[in-house]
Design an enzyme around this catalytic site. Structure first.
Site, PDB file in Angstrom:
ATOM      1  N   THR A 174      -3.275  -4.966  -6.386  1.00 60.14           N
ATOM      2  CA  THR A 174      -1.994  -4.661  -5.712  1.00 60.14           C
ATOM      3  C   THR A 174      -1.413  -3.309  -6.136  1.00 60.14           C
ATOM      4  O   THR A 174      -0.309  -2.951  -5.732  1.00 60.14           O
ATOM      5  CB  THR A 174      -0.953  -5.755  -6.019  1.00 60.14           C
ATOM      6  OG1 THR A 174      -0.711  -5.779  -7.441  1.00 60.14           O
ATOM      7  CG2 THR A 174      -1.424  -7.128  -5.566  1.00 60.14           C
ATOM      8  N   ASP A 175      -2.141  -2.544  -6.948  1.00 61.05           N
ATOM      9  CA  ASP A 175      -1.595  -1.301  -7.511  1.00 61.05           C
ATOM     10  C   ASP A 175      -1.393  -0.226  -6.441  1.00 61.05           C
ATOM     11  O   ASP A 175      -2.319   0.093  -5.674  1.00 61.05           O
ATOM     12  CB  ASP A 175      -2.541  -0.780  -8.593  1.00 61.05           C
ATOM     13  CG  ASP A 175      -1.988   0.451  -9.273  1.00 61.05           C
ATOM     14  OD1 ASP A 175      -1.059   0.312 -10.083  1.00 61.05           O
ATOM     15  OD2 ASP A 175      -2.468   1.563  -8.964  1.00 61.05           O
ATOM     16  N   VAL A 176      -0.200   0.340  -6.417  1.00 61.44           N
ATOM     17  CA  VAL A 176       0.154   1.356  -5.419  1.00 61.44           C
ATOM     18  C   VAL A 176      -0.714   2.607  -5.574  1.00 61.44           C
ATOM     19  O   VAL A 176      -1.145   3.211  -4.581  1.00 61.44           O
ATOM     20  CB  VAL A 176       1.656   1.728  -5.526  1.00 61.44           C
ATOM     21  CG1 VAL A 176       2.000   2.882  -4.603  1.00 61.44           C
ATOM     22  CG2 VAL A 176       2.525   0.518  -5.197  1.00 61.44           C
TER      23      VAL A 176
END
Length: 302
Positions: free
Chosen positions: A255-257
């Site tokens: 989920t890391d931007v």
């Protein structure tokens, strides 16, 4: 670990897949960083070994890591413990040749792994630092996260001064466990983040949470589950700690931007990929998702 003692300095012999300059690029990515300094190609790092503060000056010549000590107490502190810290910080136990074989077969990593060959995961050996730094960074931009860390360190950490420069050590969980929530709110922590950070400190002080306990978990999923049981730790934070502190190469911050932005740029997409699309892209990264993510992060600051 391969190393030798030369009296006033230590030499560490890393694996051939090691690029000190690439590691410095990652370590130098923020002007707000307070826990190390880079000057004239040398890396300065204050560490605590057996309750002694030691300032390490780290350079690299002819594929040898050279470490000397501008400040070191005249005591019996073991060189081996200093080497062990640096070895872990640079993740030198990891066999990157296997990752590179994986990367060669993947269209996204094919060029990136060549470009940043020898870049190592820059780890956070101290569990308290890894956990609380990840908590600080939740749902805010990186610039403000570094500001919070700087205030936190300069208010509650120890320091030494050498040639007019001040070098800081991350606060200990023992120190933070004595604080009240209001002590962190004055530094612009939210109430929740202050509670989470102090809660981690109290759990570590009480012996309920240790790095050794987490390393004894038999699988990645069980270690992840233990971390998720800590108040304030969600999937991103758990995987960040598994990646940067516990050395799980299959930890995946899906989920890391930053990962999403890097994939968008590398693939020339008009929008960020969805989680399902990233899962599909990552089928080739099995066992090396952490390093794939780290190299994609690196591609963001050319």
């Amino acid at each position: 670990m391969q190393w030798s003692n030369h009296g006033s300095f230590i030499e560490i012999y890393p694996p051939k897949e090691f690029n000190f300059d690439e590691c410095l690029v990652f370590l130098g990515r923020s002007q707000e960083e307070v826990l190390h300094q880079i000057r004239d190609g040398l890396l300065y790092k204050l560490i605590n070994v057996n309750v002694e503060l030691i300032l390490c000056r780290i350079g690299f010549v002819q594929h040898v890591i050279h470490v000397d000590f501008p400040i070191r107490p005249l005591s019996m502190t073991s060189d081996e413990e200093i080497v062990a810290y640096i070895w872990e910080w640079f993740d030198l136990d990891q066999d990157l040749s296997i990752f590179y074989e994986v990367a060669k077969q993947d269209k996204i990593l094919q060029q990136i792994h060549k470009r940043y060959y020898g870049l190592r995961m820059m780890c956070i050996p101290d569990l308290f630092e890894a956990l609380t730094w990840a908590i600080m960074g939740q749902q805010i931009n990186l610039t403000f996260a570094y500001k919070l860390k700087q205030r936190f360190v300069e208010h509650f950490g120890e320091c030494l001064t050498f040639e007019g420069n001040t070098f800081w050590l991350y606060p200990t969980y023992e120190r933070i466990a004595t604080l009240g929530v209001e002590d962190l709110i004055t530094l612009q922590f939210t109430v929740r983040k202050a509670e989470y950070v102090i809660g981690v400190a109290e759990a570590m002080r009480n012996g309920e949470l240790t790095k050794e306990m987490l390393l004894q978990e038999p699988t990645y999923l069980q270690a992840q589950k233990s971390l998720l049981g800590i108040r304030g730790v969600g999937p991103w934070t758990a995987d960040y700690v598994l990646m940067k502190c516990l050395h799980y190469p299959d930890a995946f911050l899906i989920t890391d931007v930053g990962l999403h932005n890097a994939l968008k740029a590398q693939l020339g997409l008009e929008r960020k990929p969805t989680i399902e699309e990233i899962k599909e892209m990552a089928t080739n990264w099995e066992g090396w998702q952490a390093y794939a993510t780290f190299y994609l992060w690196r591609s963001l600051y050319e």
